[in-house]
Design a protein around this motif. Structure first.
Motif, mmCIF file in Angstrom:
data_model
loop_
_atom_site.group_PDB
_atom_site.id
_atom_site.type_symbol
_atom_site.label_atom_id
_atom_site.label_comp_id
_atom_site.label_asym_id
_atom_site.label_seq_id
_atom_site.Cartn_x
_atom_site.Cartn_y
_atom_site.Cartn_z
ATOM 1 N N LEU A 13 -2.475 9.665 -1.525
ATOM 2 C CA LEU A 13 -3.489 8.610 -1.552
ATOM 3 C C LEU A 13 -4.349 8.700 -2.799
ATOM 4 C CD1 LEU A 13 -4.641 8.597 2.191
ATOM 5 C CD2 LEU A 13 -3.112 6.995 1.037
ATOM 6 N N ALA A 14 -4.585 9.902 -3.288
ATOM 7 C CA ALA A 14 -5.387 10.047 -4.495
ATOM 8 C C ALA A 14 -4.665 9.531 -5.728
ATOM 9 C CB ALA A 14 -5.773 11.514 -4.693
ATOM 10 N N ALA A 15 -3.318 9.528 -5.693
ATOM 11 C CA ALA A 15 -2.552 9.063 -6.841
ATOM 12 C C ALA A 15 -2.386 7.558 -6.880
ATOM 13 C CB ALA A 15 -1.170 9.724 -6.845
ATOM 14 N N PRO A 21 -7.948 0.122 0.125
ATOM 15 C CA PRO A 21 -8.574 -0.823 1.061
ATOM 16 C C PRO A 21 -9.199 -0.098 2.235
ATOM 17 C CG PRO A 21 -6.187 -0.915 1.239
ATOM 18 C CD PRO A 21 -6.496 -0.078 0.042
ATOM 19 N N PRO A 22 -10.353 -0.597 2.723
ATOM 20 C CA PRO A 22 -11.012 0.093 3.849
ATOM 21 C C PRO A 22 -10.251 -0.012 5.153
ATOM 22 C CG PRO A 22 -12.118 -1.982 3.364
ATOM 23 C CD PRO A 22 -11.101 -1.786 2.280
ATOM 24 N N SER A 23 -9.410 -1.031 5.315
ATOM 25 C CA SER A 23 -8.657 -1.197 6.551
ATOM 26 C C SER A 23 -7.308 -1.827 6.221
ATOM 27 C CB SER A 23 -9.411 -2.079 7.558
ATOM 28 O OG SER A 23 -9.602 -3.375 7.017
ATOM 29 N N GLY A 24 -6.432 -1.803 7.180
ATOM 30 C CA GLY A 24 -5.099 -2.374 6.959
ATOM 31 C C GLY A 24 -4.132 -1.346 6.395
ATOM 32 N N VAL A 25 -2.945 -1.815 6.053
ATOM 33 C CA VAL A 25 -1.894 -0.931 5.589
ATOM 34 C C VAL A 25 -2.170 -0.493 4.156
ATOM 35 C CG1 VAL A 25 -0.448 -2.819 4.760
ATOM 36 C CG2 VAL A 25 0.611 -0.646 5.367
ATOM 37 N N ILE A 26 -1.813 0.733 3.857
ATOM 38 C CA ILE A 26 -1.906 1.300 2.517
ATOM 39 C C ILE A 26 -0.482 1.598 2.047
ATOM 40 C CG2 ILE A 26 -2.812 3.172 1.107
ATOM 41 C CD1 ILE A 26 -5.062 3.491 3.148
ATOM 42 N N HIS A 27 -0.074 1.032 0.923
ATOM 43 C CA HIS A 27 1.279 1.193 0.412
ATOM 44 C C HIS A 27 1.341 2.361 -0.560
ATOM 45 C CE1 HIS A 27 2.989 -2.457 2.145
ATOM 46 N NE2 HIS A 27 1.840 -3.057 1.858
ATOM 47 N N ILE A 28 2.273 3.241 -0.342
ATOM 48 C CA ILE A 28 2.624 4.289 -1.303
ATOM 49 C C ILE A 28 3.992 3.920 -1.854
ATOM 50 C CG2 ILE A 28 3.086 6.732 -1.645
ATOM 51 C CD1 ILE A 28 1.216 7.363 0.633
#
Length: 363
Positions: A13-15, A21-28
Motif C-alpha cells: 500500500l505504501a508503494a 482512497p478512504p473507502s472502497g476497493v484499493i487496486h495493487i
C-alpha cells in the motif's frame, strides 16, 4: 506474542502512487508478463449482463481458438448448473458477444459453429457477422463523425484560451424562376469547421463501394486430446508370468507377420500381458485379442498392442459364491378370511384380525 503481523500488505500500500482512497476497493496493479488476457470494460462492467454471464464471457475470451465451450463442458468446469450457464450464454448472444449458427457439412451432418467477439460494436452489426450467409453487403465507406464541440472545447482549454464558436449561417434558398423546368437543387449543409491544429484525421475507409467484405475465417474444430491411459500392471509380476508374457509377445510374429517387435517393445509390453494372465486369461485368448482384425498397413505394431492390452483388459473372473443366485427372504402368503372374505397374510388359513374375537381364536 502469538499474533503474526504481515507487513507485506503495508509495504504494497505504501508503494501505491497518489493518495489512497478512504473507502472502497484499493487496486495493487502488478504488470503481467505471461498468461494474461485483455478484457474490455464494456464486458467487465456491462450494465445489462449478469455476473455469471460476465464471468463466462471472460472465461471464453481467455480460451484458445478451437476450445470446446458447450453447455455440458462449462457445467463440468464450473459449479453452476446447465440451466444457469445456458441462460448466461443466451445473454451473451443477445448482446452480440456470442453467435451460434448451425451449418450443414459435406456428408449431410449438422454442426454448430460458435463465434465469440471481444468487441461486438466493431464486428457485429445487429447480430450479423460480416461475410456470413445472409449478411448485408457494405456499399459505402464508413467514416467517423465530426468531433463534438465539447471535445473541441476541452482540448482548447488544455492547450490555450477557449475560442468563441460562431455558427455559420445557412445559405439562403434561391427562388427558382417559374419558366425553368429543371428539378430543385438539394441544399447541402457544410459541417462546422475545426481549427487545423486540433483537426482529427479521419480513418481510412474500411470498405469499398460495391465490394463485398472478406469473410471471417473460423478456426478449424479440434477436439481436445485425451490423456494416454497407462498400461495395466499386475499386482505381483512373478518370474513365471514375466517369462510367459515375454514368450507370448515374441511368438506373435508366427501368427501375424506384421507383429515384429523389438526387444525394447517386448520389455515394455510384458506388464500388460502379465496383467491379463493374472486375471486367468488363457494364452490363446490373449493371442486372438492381439492378432485379430489387424489394420492394413500396420505402421506401429507396438502402439497397437499397447492400445489393445489397455482397452480390452478383461475383468477378473468371479468366484463360485458370486455366481450363486441371491436368496430371497420368505414371504408370508395371502389367506382369505372365512368370516368376511377379506385377504390377510398368514401361513395357515383362518380368520382375519377383526374376526378372531367373535370366533375366540388366538392371535
Amino acid at each position: 506474542m502469538d499474533t503474526q503481523h504481515d507487513n507485506a500488505l503495508a509495504h504494497a500500500l505504501a508503494a501505491i502512487p497518489g493518495p489512497v482512497p478512504p473507502s472502497g476497493v484499493i487496486h495493487i496493479v502488478i504488470p503481467h508478463t505471461n498468461r494474461f488476457t485483455v478484457v474490455g470494460n464494456h464486458l467487465a462492467q456491462h450494465a445489462g449482463l449478469s455476473l455469471v454471464a460476465i464471468g463466462i464471457g471472460v472465461h471464453i475470451q481467455s480460451l484458445p481458438a478451437g476450445s470446446e465451450i458447450s453447455i455440458k463442458t462449462l457445467a463440468a468446469r464450473f459449479p453452476e448448473g446447465e440451466v444457469k450457464i445456458a441462460s448466461a450464454l443466451r445473454e451473451l448472444e443477445a448482446h452480440g458477444y456470442l453467435r451460434r449458427t448451425r451449418v450443414r457439412l459435406a456428408k449431410g451432418r449438422v454442426a454448430t459453429r460458435t463465434v465469440f467477439c471481444n468487441q461486438p460494436g466493431a464486428v457485429l452489426r445487429g447480430g450479423v457477422v460480416p461475410g456470413a450467409p445472409g449478411a448485408p453487403v457494405v456499399g459505402a465507406a464508413v467514416r467517423s463523425p465530426a468531433p463534438a464541440p465539447a471535445l473541441v472545447r476541452e482540448h482548447l482549454r488544455a492547450t490555450g484560451p477557449e475560442p468563441t464558436l460562431v455558427p455559420e449561417p445557412e445559405p439562403a434558398r434561391v427562388p427558382e424562376p417559374a419558366r425553368v423546368t429543371e428539378p430543385e437543387p438539394t441544399l447541402v449543409t457544410e459541417p462546422a469547421r475545426v481549427p487545423e491544429h486540433i483537426r482529427v484525421r479521419e480513418p481510412e475507409p474500411t470498405a469499398v463501394a460495391g465490394a463485398r467484405p472478406a469473410p471471417i475465417r473460423l478456426p478449424a474444430p479440434t477436439a481436445p486430446k485425451q490423456p494416454r491411459r497407462p498400461l495395466p500392471h499386475p499386482h505381483a509380476l512373478t518370474p513365471e508370468r514375466r517369462q510367459a508374457a515375454s514368450a507370448l509377445l515374441a511368438d506373435l510374429r508366427r501368427h501375424a507377420v506384421e507383429l515384429v517387435l523389438s526387444e525394447e517393445a517386448v520389455e515394455e509390453l510384458v506388464p500388460g500381458v502379465a496383467a491379463w494372465l493374472e486375471r486367468d486369461a488363457t494364452t490363446d485368448a490373449i493371442r486372438h485379442a492381439l492378432t485379430a482384425d489387424l489394420p492394413k498397413p500396420l505402421r506401429h505394431p507396438a502402439r497397437l498392442l499397447r492400445h489393445r492390452l489397455t482397452a480390452l483388459l478383461p475383468p477378473p473372473l468371479p468366484g463360485v459364491h458370486d455366481l450363486t443366485a441371491p436368496r430371497r427372504a420368505p414371504v408370508t402368503p395371502f389367506q382369505t378370511c372365512d368370516g368376511c372374505e377379506r385377504a390377510f397374510r398368514s401361513h395357515e388359513p383362518g380368520h382375519c384380525r377383526d374376526c378372531r374375537a367373535p370366533y375366540g381364536e388366538a392371535a
